[in-house]
Design an enzyme around this catalytic site. Structure first.
Site, PDB file in Angstrom:
ATOM      1  N   SER A 147     -82.406-144.422  26.266  1.00 30.98           N
ATOM      2  CA  SER A 147     -83.759-143.880  26.227  1.00 30.98           C
ATOM      3  C   SER A 147     -84.321-143.715  24.817  1.00 30.98           C
ATOM      4  O   SER A 147     -85.527-143.650  24.649  1.00 30.98           O
ATOM      5  CB  SER A 147     -83.796-142.539  26.949  1.00 30.98           C
ATOM      6  OG  SER A 147     -82.935-141.627  26.307  1.00 30.98           O
ATOM      7  N   HIS A 190     -83.723-143.922  33.379  1.00 34.35           N
ATOM      8  CA  HIS A 190     -84.908-144.531  32.752  1.00 34.35           C
ATOM      9  C   HIS A 190     -85.189-145.934  33.279  1.00 34.35           C
ATOM     10  O   HIS A 190     -85.918-146.700  32.638  1.00 34.35           O
ATOM     11  CB  HIS A 190     -84.753-144.566  31.230  1.00 34.35           C
ATOM     12  CG  HIS A 190     -85.019-143.250  30.572  1.00 34.35           C
ATOM     13  ND1 HIS A 190     -86.288-142.824  30.252  1.00 34.35           N
ATOM     14  CD2 HIS A 190     -84.190-142.247  30.220  1.00 34.35           C
ATOM     15  CE1 HIS A 190     -86.219-141.623  29.701  1.00 34.35           C
ATOM     16  NE2 HIS A 190     -84.954-141.255  29.676  1.00 34.35           N
ATOM     17  N   LYS A 214     -88.165-138.465  36.897  1.00 34.26           N
ATOM     18  CA  LYS A 214     -88.875-139.340  35.960  1.00 34.26           C
ATOM     19  C   LYS A 214     -89.874-140.185  36.759  1.00 34.26           C
ATOM     20  O   LYS A 214     -90.858-139.650  37.254  1.00 34.26           O
ATOM     21  CB  LYS A 214     -87.867-140.143  35.134  1.00 34.26           C
ATOM     22  CG  LYS A 214     -87.133-139.203  34.170  1.00 34.26           C
ATOM     23  CD  LYS A 214     -86.165-139.866  33.218  1.00 34.26           C
ATOM     24  CE  LYS A 214     -85.682-138.852  32.202  1.00 34.26           C
ATOM     25  NZ  LYS A 214     -84.228-138.670  32.183  1.00 34.26           N
TER      26      LYS A 214
HETATM   27  C1  PLP Z   1     -83.271-137.564  31.991  1.00 35.52           C
HETATM   28  C2  PLP Z   1     -81.878-138.043  32.019  1.00 35.52           C
HETATM   29  C3  PLP Z   1     -80.878-137.322  32.672  1.00 35.52           C
HETATM   30  C4  PLP Z   1     -81.126-135.969  33.262  1.00 35.52           C
HETATM   31  O1  PLP Z   1     -81.889-136.058  34.417  1.00 35.52           O
HETATM   32  P1  PLP Z   1     -82.413-134.721  35.092  1.00 35.52           P
HETATM   33  O2  PLP Z   1     -82.636-135.081  36.511  1.00 35.52           O
HETATM   34  O3  PLP Z   1     -83.639-134.318  34.359  1.00 35.52           O
HETATM   35  O4  PLP Z   1     -81.323-133.703  34.928  1.00 35.52           O
HETATM   36  C5  PLP Z   1     -79.612-137.879  32.756  1.00 35.52           C
HETATM   37  N1  PLP Z   1     -79.341-139.080  32.203  1.00 35.52           N
HETATM   38  C6  PLP Z   1     -80.273-139.791  31.541  1.00 35.52           C
HETATM   39  C7  PLP Z   1     -79.926-141.120  30.948  1.00 35.52           C
HETATM   40  C8  PLP Z   1     -81.566-139.289  31.419  1.00 35.52           C
HETATM   41  O5  PLP Z   1     -82.480-139.987  30.749  1.00 35.52           O
END
Ligand code: PLP
Length: 396
Positions: free
Chosen positions: A183, A211, A242
């Site tokens: 990310s 992502h 997301k």
């Molecule tokens: C955002 C993210 C998470 C965490 O996800 P949540 O559902 O907000 O806890 C885990 N791994 C990656 C690669 C992320 O980008």
């Protein structure tokens, strides 16, 4: 008070962070999340939400959440295995499994929990985890909770992964785990090569697709679909927070047996509340929308291309990559944060990233382009970046 010493110590630590420019002050937004938001009473264009298809606050997602709330209630006051499983939880899990073509899936409150609860139940000290050095913090923490032998390979370095697989050769189970999309850099893991090595060394392949899910791949099935290897991935963790509506909720999709075992042994699942029904219902709607969002994915690609080529033509250096994450490389932390502040005064909401989130000397502004942005908004961002880049001496 015994806590006075700790408080005093932290006051010094916080002052130190501020002195080094590493203190994270939170900006407050005064509207729901979307491509334009209000900050300090002013409307600005938002380029840092993980809202890649614009489904956060999509009317149909909001409506599904309202319906879920009315039909199934606000919350369960229970973990899943006691009295916290409603029909929609199972429907959602089956929908996620079908979406990725896996046997089943398990819901968590977040993907942080999905990753935190993945390794310890599945692997023991006879086993090995091979993890990309740039994997997300939740993966690093999850691995720490597990007794398996750890092998950290250099970022996307297949020779190093091969060497580590060789070292781990005699372990019972070997699991390669990688973010599908990194990310901070916007690059994809080399999944086809990883799958080939996994075949050669009899290793399990697991990815975190946070992502990627929803906006990558012809059908939105994420980074693995984008790279044509979805059926070669054994375990996928991901988020509803997301692209899939943007609230919260995480999941692990895998074989029915892996999922059944996690439901029996995964601690963040066993010892934490059920995902609230409004979030489950909205997540299901978001997945349904993603299935028919080919046009939004095309828009995401064309918007990203417009932004990348505009900024590159202006003279900025952007890390290469096929995702809507565009890291504008600036180097110096102070320049990155100054630039973000200057851009905000020009109506562009972005954030500077510096150490420890990215390596020393590689400070950047990370742009996240959404299908919800208009071409005018993209062009406004390019113009503002160009103006501020010249003002700060980043551009000639
Ligand atoms: C955002 C993210 C998470 C965490 O996800 P949540 O559902 O907000 O806890 C885990 N791994 C990656 C690669 C992320 O980008």
């Amino acid at each position: 008070m015994p806590s006075a010493k700790l408080t005093e110590y932290l006051r010094d630590q916080l002052a130190d962070l501020k002195a080094k420019g590493l203190y994270k002050a939170e900006r407050r937004i005064e509207t729901p999340q979307k491509s334009t938001i209000t900050v300090n009473g002013r409307e600005v264009i938002n380029f840092c939400a993980n809202n890649y298809l614009g489904l956060a606050n999509h009317p149909q997602v909001v409506e599904a959440a309202e319906k879920g709330l009315k039909e199934w209630g606000y919350g369960l006051s229970s973990v899943r295995f006691i009295c916290g499983t409603q029909s929609i939880h199972r429907q959602c899990e089956q929908q996620i499994a079908k979406f990725f073509g896996k046997g089943d899936s398990i819901l968590y409150i977040s993907c942080f929990d999905a990753n935190g609860g993945l390794f310890e139940p599945l692997l023991s000290d006879q086993d090995a985890i091979l993890s990309d050095e740039l994997n997300h913090a939740s993966i690093i923490d999850g691995v720490r909770l597990c007794k398996a032998q750890r092998f950290r390979y250099k970022h996307s370095d297949m020779a190093d992964l091969k060497a580590k697989l060789e070292e781990a050769k005699n372990c019972r189970f070997k699991m390669i785990f990688t973010d599908s999309v990194f990310s901070m850099d916007g690059d994809l893991a080399k999944l086809p090569e990883i799958c080939d090595l996994a075949d050669q060394y009899d290793a399990i392949v697991a990815i975190d697709d946070c992502h990627g899910t929803g906006h990558l791949g012809a059908n939105g099935r994420g980074g693995a679909e984008e790279l044509g290897v979805l059926d070669r991935i054994d375990i996928i963790t991901g988020t509803l927070g997301k692209t899939l509506g943007g609230a919260s909720g995480g999941f692990t999709a895998a074989s029915a047996e892996i999922v059944d075992w996690l439901k029996n042994r995964s601690r963040p699942y066993l010892f934490s509340n059920s995902v609230p029904p409004s979030l489950v219902a909205a997540g299901m709607k978001a997945i349904e929308l993603v299935e028919t969002s080919g046009e939004l994915r095309t828009k995401s690609k064309s918007n990203t291309k417009r932004m990348r080529s505009g900024l590159e033509a202006a003279g900025f250096t952007i890390k290469p990559g096929p995702t809507p994450i565009l890291p504008v490389m600036l180097g110096d932390a102070a320049v990155a944060s100054k630039m973000a502040d200057e851009l905000l005064t020009r109506g562009i909401y972005v954030i500077g990233f510096s150490f420890p989130v990215v390596p020393h000397g590689q400070a950047r502004i990370r742009l996240q382009v959404s299908a919800a942005h208009t071409e005018e908004q993209i062009d406004a961002a390019i113009a503002a970046f160009t103006e501020v880049g010249k003002k700060l001496g980043v551009l000639k």
